[in-house]
Write a protein that holds these residues in place. Structure first.
Motif, PDB file in Angstrom:
ATOM      1  N   VAL A  12       0.475  -1.504  -0.244  1.00  0.00           N
ATOM      2  CA  VAL A  12       0.074   0.239  -0.614  1.00  0.00           C
ATOM      3  C   VAL A  12       0.754   1.234   0.051  1.00  0.00           C
ATOM      4  O   VAL A  12       0.467   1.846  -0.732  1.00  0.00           O
ATOM      5  N   VAL A  13       2.046   1.531   0.612  1.00  0.00           N
ATOM      6  CA  VAL A  13       3.040   2.427   0.678  1.00  0.00           C
ATOM      7  C   VAL A  13       3.615   2.333  -0.501  1.00  0.00           C
ATOM      8  O   VAL A  13       3.456   3.950  -1.187  1.00  0.00           O
ATOM      9  N   LEU A  14       4.239   1.741  -1.202  1.00  0.00           N
ATOM     10  CA  LEU A  14       4.631   1.736  -2.565  1.00  0.00           C
ATOM     11  C   LEU A  14       4.086   2.050  -3.588  1.00  0.00           C
ATOM     12  O   LEU A  14       3.583   2.850  -4.118  1.00  0.00           O
ATOM     13  N   VAL A  42      -6.959   1.302   8.419  1.00  0.00           N
ATOM     14  CA  VAL A  42      -6.894   2.868   8.517  1.00  0.00           C
ATOM     15  C   VAL A  42      -6.660   3.294  10.284  1.00  0.00           C
ATOM     16  O   VAL A  42      -5.745   4.901  10.313  1.00  0.00           O
ATOM     17  N   ALA A  43      -6.305   2.082  10.940  1.00  0.00           N
ATOM     18  CA  ALA A  43      -5.494   2.519  12.974  1.00  0.00           C
ATOM     19  C   ALA A  43      -4.195   3.046  12.538  1.00  0.00           C
ATOM     20  O   ALA A  43      -3.735   3.717  13.220  1.00  0.00           O
ATOM     21  N   LEU A  44      -3.674   2.217  11.361  1.00  0.00           N
ATOM     22  CA  LEU A  44      -2.069   2.817  11.259  1.00  0.00           C
ATOM     23  C   LEU A  44      -2.348   3.888  10.576  1.00  0.00           C
ATOM     24  O   LEU A  44      -1.687   4.747  10.806  1.00  0.00           O
ATOM     25  N   MET A  45      -3.062   4.250   9.463  1.00  0.00           N
ATOM     26  CA  MET A  45      -2.712   5.362   9.152  1.00  0.00           C
ATOM     27  C   MET A  45      -2.694   6.749  10.355  1.00  0.00           C
ATOM     28  O   MET A  45      -2.412   7.670  11.037  1.00  0.00           O
ATOM     29  N   TRP A  46      -4.516   6.435  11.024  1.00  0.00           N
ATOM     30  CA  TRP A  46      -4.136   7.122  12.289  1.00  0.00           C
ATOM     31  C   TRP A  46      -3.247   7.904  13.266  1.00  0.00           C
ATOM     32  O   TRP A  46      -3.322   8.270  13.467  1.00  0.00           O
ATOM     33  N   ILE A  47      -2.494   6.462  13.190  1.00  0.00           N
ATOM     34  CA  ILE A  47      -0.994   6.684  14.425  1.00  0.00           C
ATOM     35  C   ILE A  47      -0.244   7.117  13.729  1.00  0.00           C
ATOM     36  O   ILE A  47       0.659   8.070  14.442  1.00  0.00           O
ATOM     37  N   GLY A  78      -8.385   9.514  -0.299  1.00  0.00           N
ATOM     38  CA  GLY A  78      -8.780  11.201   0.099  1.00  0.00           C
ATOM     39  C   GLY A  78      -7.570  11.600   0.698  1.00  0.00           C
ATOM     40  O   GLY A  78      -7.847  12.886   1.474  1.00  0.00           O
ATOM     41  N   THR A  79      -6.710  10.851   1.910  1.00  0.00           N
ATOM     42  CA  THR A  79      -5.926  11.182   3.414  1.00  0.00           C
ATOM     43  C   THR A  79      -4.884  11.724   2.438  1.00  0.00           C
ATOM     44  O   THR A  79      -4.281  11.085   1.342  1.00  0.00           O
ATOM     45  N   PRO A  80      -4.433  13.154   2.652  1.00  0.00           N
ATOM     46  CA  PRO A  80      -3.533  13.484   1.719  1.00  0.00           C
ATOM     47  C   PRO A  80      -2.171  13.293   2.841  1.00  0.00           C
ATOM     48  O   PRO A  80      -2.192  12.644   3.746  1.00  0.00           O
ATOM     49  N   HIS A  81      -0.559  12.667   1.542  1.00  0.00           N
ATOM     50  CA  HIS A  81      -0.339  12.122   2.332  1.00  0.00           C
ATOM     51  C   HIS A  81      -0.663  10.446   3.414  1.00  0.00           C
ATOM     52  O   HIS A  81       1.045  10.140   3.797  1.00  0.00           O
ATOM     53  N   LEU A  82      -0.760  10.154   2.654  1.00  0.00           N
ATOM     54  CA  LEU A  82      -0.896   8.398   3.153  1.00  0.00           C
ATOM     55  C   LEU A  82      -0.102   7.857   3.425  1.00  0.00           C
ATOM     56  O   LEU A  82       0.077   7.110   4.380  1.00  0.00           O
ATOM     57  N   SER A  83       0.523   7.086   2.433  1.00  0.00           N
ATOM     58  CA  SER A  83       1.804   6.932   2.458  1.00  0.00           C
ATOM     59  C   SER A  83       3.163   6.657   3.546  1.00  0.00           C
ATOM     60  O   SER A  83       3.809   6.269   4.517  1.00  0.00           O
ATOM     61  N   LEU A  86       0.602   5.747   6.824  1.00  0.00           N
ATOM     62  CA  LEU A  86       1.382   4.631   7.388  1.00  0.00           C
ATOM     63  C   LEU A  86       2.450   4.243   7.560  1.00  0.00           C
ATOM     64  O   LEU A  86       3.290   3.825   8.235  1.00  0.00           O
ATOM     65  N   GLU A  87       3.334   5.364   6.738  1.00  0.00           N
ATOM     66  CA  GLU A  87       4.952   4.664   7.481  1.00  0.00           C
ATOM     67  C   GLU A  87       5.506   5.214   8.675  1.00  0.00           C
ATOM     68  O   GLU A  87       5.526   4.554   9.514  1.00  0.00           O
ATOM     69  N   ASN A  88       5.012   5.825   8.990  1.00  0.00           N
ATOM     70  CA  ASN A  88       4.710   7.150  10.539  1.00  0.00           C
ATOM     71  C   ASN A  88       4.301   6.123  11.432  1.00  0.00           C
ATOM     72  O   ASN A  88       4.931   6.038  12.247  1.00  0.00           O
ATOM     73  N   GLY A  89       2.731   5.381  11.362  1.00  0.00           N
ATOM     74  CA  GLY A  89       2.260   4.817  12.162  1.00  0.00           C
ATOM     75  C   GLY A  89       3.903   3.232  12.476  1.00  0.00           C
ATOM     76  O   GLY A  89       2.975   2.607  13.668  1.00  0.00           O
ATOM     77  N   MET A  90       3.643   2.241  11.303  1.00  0.00           N
ATOM     78  CA  MET A  90       4.763   1.758  11.667  1.00  0.00           C
ATOM     79  C   MET A  90       5.729   1.706  12.073  1.00  0.00           C
ATOM     80  O   MET A  90       6.353   0.967  13.343  1.00  0.00           O
ATOM     81  N   ASP A  91       6.611   3.069  12.392  1.00  0.00           N
ATOM     82  CA  ASP A  91       8.015   3.548  12.974  1.00  0.00           C
ATOM     83  C   ASP A  91       7.526   3.224  14.775  1.00  0.00           C
ATOM     84  O   ASP A  91       7.674   3.021  15.465  1.00  0.00           O
TER      85      ASP A  91
END
Length: 108
Positions: A12-14, A42-47, A78-83, A86-91
């Motif tokens: 998804v990130v790529l 979605v939860a990951l993106m929110w985090i 529709g979420t700006p800066h999605l990738s 998601l990366e920040n959430g994983m971090d």
């Protein structure tokens, strides 16, 4: 615990990085995920955008399930800066996507 593999998150990130080119593929990929995988995404993106903390993952997943009123692909695309989110959430969760991203970029 996430209900989606790091490999799928990396995909998804790529694709989100190449949204202009990969939007139809990304939309189809998200649509094929299970409800639990979509809620985790979605939860990951929110985090990652700091709407929830890493210690609130389970609450974020429950909220994503309870408040899902539009298709997940529409919401995420529709979420700006999605990738980035998601990366920040994983971090924040202490999980690296580097190996999975490298495998995907090498065609693995």
């Amino acid at each position: 615990m996430l209900d989606i593999s790091t490999y799928k998150v990396a995909q998804v990130v790529l694709m989100a990085r190449e949204l202009g080119r990969a939007e139809p593929e990304l939309r189809a990929f998200i649509d094929r995920l299970t409800e639990e995988e979509q809620a985790s995404l979605v939860a990951l993106m929110w985090i990652g955008r700091e709407s929830f903390g890493a210690d609130e993952l389970e609450e974020a997943k429950r909220t994503a399930m309870a408040e899902a009123t539009t298709p997940t692909a529409n919401y995420l695309l529709g979420t700006p800066h999605l990738s980035d989110h998601l990366e920040n959430g994983m971090d924040e969760l202490g999980i690296s996507l580097v190996d999975d991203e490298d495998d995907l970029l090498r065609g693995g």
